[in-house]
Design a protein around this motif. Sequence first.
Motif, PDB file in Angstrom:
ATOM      1  N   PRO A 112       0.824  -1.215   0.000  1.00 47.09           N
ATOM      2  CA  PRO A 112       0.000   0.000   0.000  1.00 47.09           C
ATOM      3  C   PRO A 112       0.854   1.259   0.000  1.00 47.09           C
ATOM      4  O   PRO A 112       1.922   1.303   0.611  1.00 47.09           O
ATOM      5  CB  PRO A 112      -0.806  -0.122   1.308  1.00 47.09           C
ATOM      6  N   SER A 113       0.378   2.272  -0.697  1.00 43.75           N
ATOM      7  CA  SER A 113       1.169   3.502  -0.813  1.00 43.75           C
ATOM      8  C   SER A 113       1.390   4.166   0.535  1.00 43.75           C
ATOM      9  O   SER A 113       2.412   4.825   0.752  1.00 43.75           O
ATOM     10  CB  SER A 113       0.490   4.479  -1.778  1.00 43.75           C
ATOM     11  N   PHE A 114       0.441   3.993   1.475  1.00 41.00           N
ATOM     12  CA  PHE A 114       0.652   4.622   2.781  1.00 41.00           C
ATOM     13  C   PHE A 114       1.775   3.932   3.551  1.00 41.00           C
ATOM     14  O   PHE A 114       2.408   4.542   4.412  1.00 41.00           O
ATOM     15  CB  PHE A 114      -0.644   4.666   3.595  1.00 41.00           C
ATOM     16  N   ALA A 115       2.063   2.649   3.230  1.00 39.86           N
ATOM     17  CA  ALA A 115       3.188   1.974   3.864  1.00 39.86           C
ATOM     18  C   ALA A 115       4.508   2.595   3.411  1.00 39.86           C
ATOM     19  O   ALA A 115       5.406   2.853   4.219  1.00 39.86           O
ATOM     20  CB  ALA A 115       3.161   0.481   3.527  1.00 39.86           C
ATOM     21  N   THR A 116       4.617   2.853   2.110  1.00 38.34           N
ATOM     22  CA  THR A 116       5.828   3.497   1.590  1.00 38.34           C
ATOM     23  C   THR A 116       5.954   4.918   2.122  1.00 38.34           C
ATOM     24  O   THR A 116       7.064   5.392   2.427  1.00 38.34           O
ATOM     25  CB  THR A 116       5.801   3.507   0.054  1.00 38.34           C
ATOM     26  N   ALA A 117       4.827   5.620   2.262  1.00 38.85           N
ATOM     27  CA  ALA A 117       4.858   6.983   2.803  1.00 38.85           C
ATOM     28  C   ALA A 117       5.321   6.983   4.259  1.00 38.85           C
ATOM     29  O   ALA A 117       6.105   7.848   4.677  1.00 38.85           O
ATOM     30  CB  ALA A 117       3.473   7.624   2.683  1.00 38.85           C
ATOM     31  N   LEU A 118       4.852   6.022   5.046  1.00 38.60           N
ATOM     32  CA  LEU A 118       5.288   5.929   6.437  1.00 38.60           C
ATOM     33  C   LEU A 118       6.780   5.597   6.528  1.00 38.60           C
ATOM     34  O   LEU A 118       7.502   6.126   7.380  1.00 38.60           O
ATOM     35  CB  LEU A 118       4.471   4.864   7.171  1.00 38.60           C
ATOM     36  N   ALA A 119       7.253   4.716   5.631  1.00 35.29           N
ATOM     37  CA  ALA A 119       8.672   4.372   5.613  1.00 35.29           C
ATOM     38  C   ALA A 119       9.520   5.596   5.261  1.00 35.29           C
ATOM     39  O   ALA A 119      10.586   5.815   5.844  1.00 35.29           O
ATOM     40  CB  ALA A 119       8.928   3.239   4.619  1.00 35.29           C
ATOM     41  N   VAL A 152       7.793  16.869  -3.354  1.00 36.86           N
ATOM     42  CA  VAL A 152       8.879  15.950  -3.725  1.00 36.86           C
ATOM     43  C   VAL A 152       8.702  14.573  -3.101  1.00 36.86           C
ATOM     44  O   VAL A 152       8.727  13.553  -3.816  1.00 36.86           O
ATOM     45  CB  VAL A 152      10.251  16.562  -3.382  1.00 36.86           C
ATOM     46  N   PRO A 153       8.532  14.461  -1.775  1.00 38.11           N
ATOM     47  CA  PRO A 153       8.359  13.105  -1.225  1.00 38.11           C
ATOM     48  C   PRO A 153       7.101  12.404  -1.732  1.00 38.11           C
ATOM     49  O   PRO A 153       7.104  11.183  -1.920  1.00 38.11           O
ATOM     50  CB  PRO A 153       8.295  13.342   0.290  1.00 38.11           C
ATOM     51  N   THR A 154       6.036  13.174  -1.970  1.00 41.26           N
ATOM     52  CA  THR A 154       4.813  12.559  -2.498  1.00 41.26           C
ATOM     53  C   THR A 154       5.064  11.954  -3.868  1.00 41.26           C
ATOM     54  O   THR A 154       4.647  10.818  -4.151  1.00 41.26           O
ATOM     55  CB  THR A 154       3.680  13.603  -2.588  1.00 41.26           C
ATOM     56  N   ILE A 155       5.760  12.680  -4.733  1.00 39.41           N
ATOM     57  CA  ILE A 155       6.063  12.183  -6.075  1.00 39.41           C
ATOM     58  C   ILE A 155       6.964  10.949  -6.004  1.00 39.41           C
ATOM     59  O   ILE A 155       6.715   9.943  -6.692  1.00 39.41           O
ATOM     60  CB  ILE A 155       6.716  13.287  -6.921  1.00 39.41           C
ATOM     61  N   VAL A 156       7.988  10.998  -5.185  1.00 44.54           N
ATOM     62  CA  VAL A 156       8.918   9.864  -5.079  1.00 44.54           C
ATOM     63  C   VAL A 156       8.196   8.621  -4.577  1.00 44.54           C
ATOM     64  O   VAL A 156       8.372   7.511  -5.111  1.00 44.54           O
ATOM     65  CB  VAL A 156      10.099  10.233  -4.153  1.00 44.54           C
ATOM     66  N   VAL A 157       7.372   8.783  -3.542  1.00 45.79           N
ATOM     67  CA  VAL A 157       6.643   7.647  -2.969  1.00 45.79           C
ATOM     68  C   VAL A 157       5.684   7.046  -4.001  1.00 45.79           C
ATOM     69  O   VAL A 157       5.583   5.822  -4.138  1.00 45.79           O
ATOM     70  CB  VAL A 157       5.882   8.088  -1.700  1.00 45.79           C
ATOM     71  N   LEU A 158       4.992   7.892  -4.757  1.00 41.92           N
ATOM     72  CA  LEU A 158       4.035   7.389  -5.739  1.00 41.92           C
ATOM     73  C   LEU A 158       4.738   6.733  -6.926  1.00 41.92           C
ATOM     74  O   LEU A 158       4.225   5.757  -7.491  1.00 41.92           O
ATOM     75  CB  LEU A 158       3.115   8.519  -6.206  1.00 41.92           C
ATOM     76  N   ILE A 159       5.899   7.246  -7.325  1.00 43.23           N
ATOM     77  CA  ILE A 159       6.669   6.564  -8.375  1.00 43.23           C
ATOM     78  C   ILE A 159       7.095   5.181  -7.891  1.00 43.23           C
ATOM     79  O   ILE A 159       6.983   4.186  -8.624  1.00 43.23           O
ATOM     80  CB  ILE A 159       7.901   7.401  -8.779  1.00 43.23           C
ATOM     81  N   ALA A 160       7.566   5.107  -6.641  1.00 46.16           N
ATOM     82  CA  ALA A 160       7.979   3.817  -6.084  1.00 46.16           C
ATOM     83  C   ALA A 160       6.811   2.843  -6.014  1.00 46.16           C
ATOM     84  O   ALA A 160       7.001   1.621  -6.096  1.00 46.16           O
ATOM     85  CB  ALA A 160       8.572   4.019  -4.693  1.00 46.16           C
ATOM     86  N   HIS A 161       5.585   3.358  -5.881  1.00 46.42           N
ATOM     87  CA  HIS A 161       4.409   2.499  -5.779  1.00 46.42           C
ATOM     88  C   HIS A 161       3.881   2.069  -7.143  1.00 46.42           C
ATOM     89  O   HIS A 161       3.522   0.903  -7.333  1.00 46.42           O
ATOM     90  CB  HIS A 161       3.314   3.241  -5.010  1.00 46.42           C
ATOM     91  N   ILE A 313      15.379  -3.218  -4.420  1.00 43.52           N
ATOM     92  CA  ILE A 313      15.519  -3.322  -2.966  1.00 43.52           C
ATOM     93  C   ILE A 313      14.963  -2.070  -2.281  1.00 43.52           C
ATOM     94  O   ILE A 313      14.274  -2.152  -1.252  1.00 43.52           O
ATOM     95  CB  ILE A 313      16.987  -3.558  -2.591  1.00 43.52           C
ATOM     96  N   LEU A 314      15.255  -0.893  -2.851  1.00 44.84           N
ATOM     97  CA  LEU A 314      14.782   0.356  -2.248  1.00 44.84           C
ATOM     98  C   LEU A 314      13.262   0.464  -2.250  1.00 44.84           C
ATOM     99  O   LEU A 314      12.684   1.121  -1.378  1.00 44.84           O
ATOM    100  CB  LEU A 314      15.381   1.554  -3.000  1.00 44.84           C
ATOM    101  N   THR A 315      12.607  -0.149  -3.221  1.00 49.42           N
ATOM    102  CA  THR A 315      11.153  -0.002  -3.337  1.00 49.42           C
ATOM    103  C   THR A 315      10.376  -1.198  -2.785  1.00 49.42           C
ATOM    104  O   THR A 315       9.144  -1.132  -2.725  1.00 49.42           O
ATOM    105  CB  THR A 315      10.749   0.200  -4.808  1.00 49.42           C
ATOM    106  N   THR A 316      11.053  -2.261  -2.385  1.00 49.76           N
ATOM    107  CA  THR A 316      10.339  -3.424  -1.846  1.00 49.76           C
ATOM    108  C   THR A 316      10.833  -3.798  -0.451  1.00 49.76           C
ATOM    109  O   THR A 316      10.105  -3.643   0.531  1.00 49.76           O
ATOM    110  CB  THR A 316      10.485  -4.637  -2.781  1.00 49.76           C
ATOM    111  N   LEU A 317      12.057  -4.261  -0.346  1.00 45.20           N
ATOM    112  CA  LEU A 317      12.562  -4.746   0.934  1.00 45.20           C
ATOM    113  C   LEU A 317      12.810  -3.626   1.932  1.00 45.20           C
ATOM    114  O   LEU A 317      12.451  -3.751   3.119  1.00 45.20           O
ATOM    115  CB  LEU A 317      13.850  -5.542   0.717  1.00 45.20           C
ATOM    116  N   LEU A 318      13.419  -2.524   1.479  1.00 45.52           N
ATOM    117  CA  LEU A 318      13.782  -1.464   2.422  1.00 45.52           C
ATOM    118  C   LEU A 318      12.578  -0.850   3.136  1.00 45.52           C
ATOM    119  O   LEU A 318      12.618  -0.656   4.355  1.00 45.52           O
ATOM    120  CB  LEU A 318      14.601  -0.386   1.708  1.00 45.52           C
ATOM    121  N   PRO A 319      11.474  -0.506   2.425  1.00 46.99           N
ATOM    122  CA  PRO A 319      10.319   0.042   3.159  1.00 46.99           C
ATOM    123  C   PRO A 319       9.801  -0.906   4.241  1.00 46.99           C
ATOM    124  O   PRO A 319       9.428  -0.458   5.337  1.00 46.99           O
ATOM    125  CB  PRO A 319       9.267   0.248   2.054  1.00 46.99           C
TER     126      PRO A 319
END
Length: 575
Positions: A112-119, A152-161, A313-319
């Motif tokens: 979920p995108s909110f998980a990446t945002a929290l990370a 900026v963080p919103t865009i980065v998080v959504l790209i990662a999602h 790794i940055l978009t799956t395991l690290l978060p």
Amino acid sequence: MTVPLRRLRPSLARYGLTAAMALILVVLVAAPLATILIQTLQSGGGAWADVLASRLSQNLFWRPATNTMIIGLAVAGGCVLLGGFLAWLVVMTDVPGRPLIAFMATLPFMIPSFATALAWGSVFRNGRVGGAGGLLEGLGFSVPDWLSWGMVPTIVVLIAHYYALAFTVIAAALSTVNGDLVEAAQMTGASRKRILFGIVLPVVTPAVIAGGSLAFAGAVSNFAAPALLGLPVRMQTLSTRLFGMIEIGQTERGYVLAILLIAISAIFLGIGNRILNSRRSFATISGKGARPRRFTLGTMRLPLALLAWTVCILTTLLPILLLLAASLAPSSLSLFSDWTLHYWIGAADPAFARGQPGIFHHPQLISALTTTLMLGAGVVFAANALGLLIAVALTRQKVPVLSNAVSQLSFLPMLLPGIAFAAAYIALYGAPIGPLPALYGTKLLLGLALTAAMLPFAVQTGRATVAQISGDIDEAARMTGAGFFHRLWAITLPLAARGLAAGLLISFVNVIGDLAITVLLYTPTSPLLAVLSYSYASDGFHQFANAVTLVILVISMLATCAATLLRGRRRQTFA
């Protein structure tokens, strides 16, 4: 001329099933959307004037719309570049570890995108807008506001999602590129760059546009990331502004914003389709077989592999690892020290965490977990049952015009922003309809909205599965006198069971991780897990929010693994 009754019955049955599905889709999809438009016009269009042409319009619409467009376009471009790069590496090069890179690149969409945002907040959050800072601030770095909060963080998080969407679409298109085209270009002395930009990229243009369109539609309708990373610094998007209007009771203005949000998504999807239709041909598959050709990367093989693995790794395991650490650390300033299980299983202590007990000691978590699992199971069974019936109507029992309407209506929720769809349900079912009571604040309303939202997935899964079952089997059973529902239960369901189960599990993952719909329609006395996580984060209890989010991730990954195993067995069955 008299038509024999036995010849008339199949036609009546065919028409009846398709008509029944059309009626259900009108109730679930078309009627709510029509209602929000009608309600915004009943007061003489005052809500439209307030939103578009008043002294409030700058804050109500124009500034949030500008932010939404910037985020949507940036995310679409970033997803195409990142997803396209990984797809090119996996499909058209000799980079090592291609299968595992391909698998890892599809996982971010399941988180979920909110998980990446929290990370992201656990690492980059600063204390300038209240609350504790993140890991970098704890290490002595001064994290600027633009990196902690806002655009900026919103865009980065959504790209990662969302880049997983672009990867999936572009990789599928690249796998169909005729290798003879590449070989012919190589024989004429064309460079790799010329082949990539002169041959490969033009022929996969439809996939690039489709991937960008999907990422754009997802980004402009996303609620979780801009709410968690933008609202603390008053950065509003159309989705967060719509939520705010509904929450404070200004429903008509909220409905106007919902219509405008739908219109923006539809316009850009339409532009993508128009671009595709303006091209004469993208054909790369002929009647002759052709082996795929891979580029030899040479000295760049390992560096590009390292880059691909870093992205994955940055978009799956690290978060996930960051969320786990942040759910154990008393302060996000120091994520890897003084770990405690209090946020998971601790009893209430006034001297710790402002008296909040661990999530498994909190009755609200148990209630939210139970409600999420029961509602998720109910929604996916209802959606997949309807999806199967619609698939049978569209595949086996076609009716001119009506079948096309059913197909279009069943796919429409895929194109609608979730939070706008939730607003439409409030508009229609939030008030009494004749003898029917108001459903606002009930689990039934939430279940209906989520069922409608899952229909595109269920129908597509159902059509793909039913199409593999020979119609002769059904026709033979019908000739022996078996009724429609008996044939469905005794023939179609057993043969389609594994495919439907895989689709059911994927729908379940989408339901339990949904925040855009549930944040408007949840029952206050029994919130869902996604809403509970968002509420904890909004109140500053980030450790608890991270813990609840990990519970959602564990459930999602178990369901995803089960779906993968079922699909693998299904392929073996049909092999």
